[in-house]
Design an enzyme around this catalytic site. Structure first.
Site, PDB file in Angstrom:
ATOM      1  CE  LYS A  39      -3.290   2.361   3.079  1.00 18.85           C
ATOM      2  NZ  LYS A  39      -2.335   3.412   3.497  1.00 18.85           N
ATOM      3  CE  LYS A  44       5.225   0.740  -2.268  1.00 21.28           C
ATOM      4  NZ  LYS A  44       4.364   1.543  -1.348  1.00 21.28           N
ATOM      5  CE  LYS A  70       6.339   9.662  -3.775  1.00 25.77           C
ATOM      6  NZ  LYS A  70       5.736   8.378  -4.170  1.00 25.77           N
ATOM      7  CG  ASP A 157      -3.071  -1.981  -4.559  1.00 29.09           C
ATOM      8  OD1 ASP A 157      -2.471  -3.022  -4.897  1.00 29.09           O
ATOM      9  OD2 ASP A 157      -4.220  -1.968  -4.110  1.00 29.09           O
TER      10      ASP A 157
END
Length: 297
Positions: A39, A44, A70, A157
């Site tokens: 999510k 991560k 990003k 996701d």
């Protein structure tokens, strides 16, 4: 690179979905490849960067590929926002033969090689194209031949064929989750995507990393129900927040009991993933079944 956007037929893919077909020759055969999903905002990039360092501490040659427009996957390794593959290609008019390795690869802490794929502007283009171009460049410059571990850090996701494209290169996909409804609900959707990709590619589920959670009871209950296993557990510790503000990996932070505990867990995780083992043969729940399953009455 061959990109085709099509409306798949019913029975092969969900009707009306847009899928990305990557060049079948773009395979990574010389390294163990892990794709990290979860999510949005679950940690991560923190997980990927510290796991990359842990692999490097085991003596492995590591390449981390950030797959988020990003381009902030690797800054704790490099101490800066690295140039993206798309930026580098744009600078040479998309003539990839004019690129040098240093134009798109930055060496980070403890020798970890870092690449930020970047992406098209918001609302345009396809992330899968960018991932494919990145792998193509790495192959053209023979960088994958000198690599033991590749880690794809993938945004949010799995919402489209494009950002699911790292699964076409990975040996194992690992999912980062917290012990809450939203994270586990997202994890179930990721399990479904990996289950679909595994029918045509070699990727398999490696397991689950519990992050930013004091407890793991809901994660463990879900894992038992669908056939997953927990690989590691990282509590919500302030040293993680401080390491991000310092633009550093946890391995570079001053030694303390909580820092040493987290570092040891990352080393154990790297050893587990490197050793391999049987994949998780998980079966995702239907959304409504999961809604009833999670939480309290």
């Amino acid at each position: 690179m061959n990109i085709a956007i099509r409306n798949p037929v019913i029975g092969r893919k969900e009707e009306g979905s847009l899928q990305v077909e990557l060049d079948p020759d773009l395979k990574i055969d010389t390294a163990k490849v892990f794709a990290v999903y979860g999510k949005g905002g679950i940690g991560k990039s923190t997980t990927s960067s510290n796991l990359s360092v842990a692999f490097s501490k085991l003596g492995k040659r590591v390449l981390q590929i950030g797959c988020d427009p990003k381009h902030d996957s690797t800054f704790t390794l490099t101490k800066r926002l690295a140039p993206t593959v798309i930026d580098a290609l744009e600078a040479v008019g998309f003539h990839s033969e004019e690129l040098r390795v240093e134009d798109f690869v930055v060496e980070g802490y403890n020798g970890v090689k870092c690449v930020e794929a970047g992406g098209p502007p918001a609302g345009t283009g396809c992330g899968g194209y960018v991932v494919g171009q990145t792998v193509k460049l790495l192959k053209e410059h023979h960088l994958l031949e000198d690599t033991d571990v590749v880690i794809f850090d993938v945004l949010g996701d799995v919402v489209c064929g494009g950002f699911a494209s790292p699964l076409q290169h990975a040996d194992r996909a690992v999912i980062v989750t917290a012990n809450d409804f939203d994270s586990i609900f997202a994890m179930n959707r990721i399990v479904a995507a990996i289950h679909t990709k595994s029918k045509n590619y070699n990727v398999r589920l490696g397991g689950v990393i519990a992050n930013r959670s004091a407890k793991t009871d809901e994660i463990d209950r879900f894992n038992d129900a669908v056939g997953l296993k927990r690989l590691a557990h990282f509590p919500d510790l302030d040293i993680v927040r401080r390491s991000r503000l310092k633009k550093s990996t946890l391995f570079e932070m001053e030694a303390s009991p909580e820092r040493d505990l987290v570092v040891a867990e990352y080393m154990k995780l790297a050893e587990t993933l490197w050793a391999g083992g049987d994949p998780c043969l998980a079966t995702p729940m239907k959304d409504r079944d999961l809604f009833e399953f999670l939480g309290f009455d």
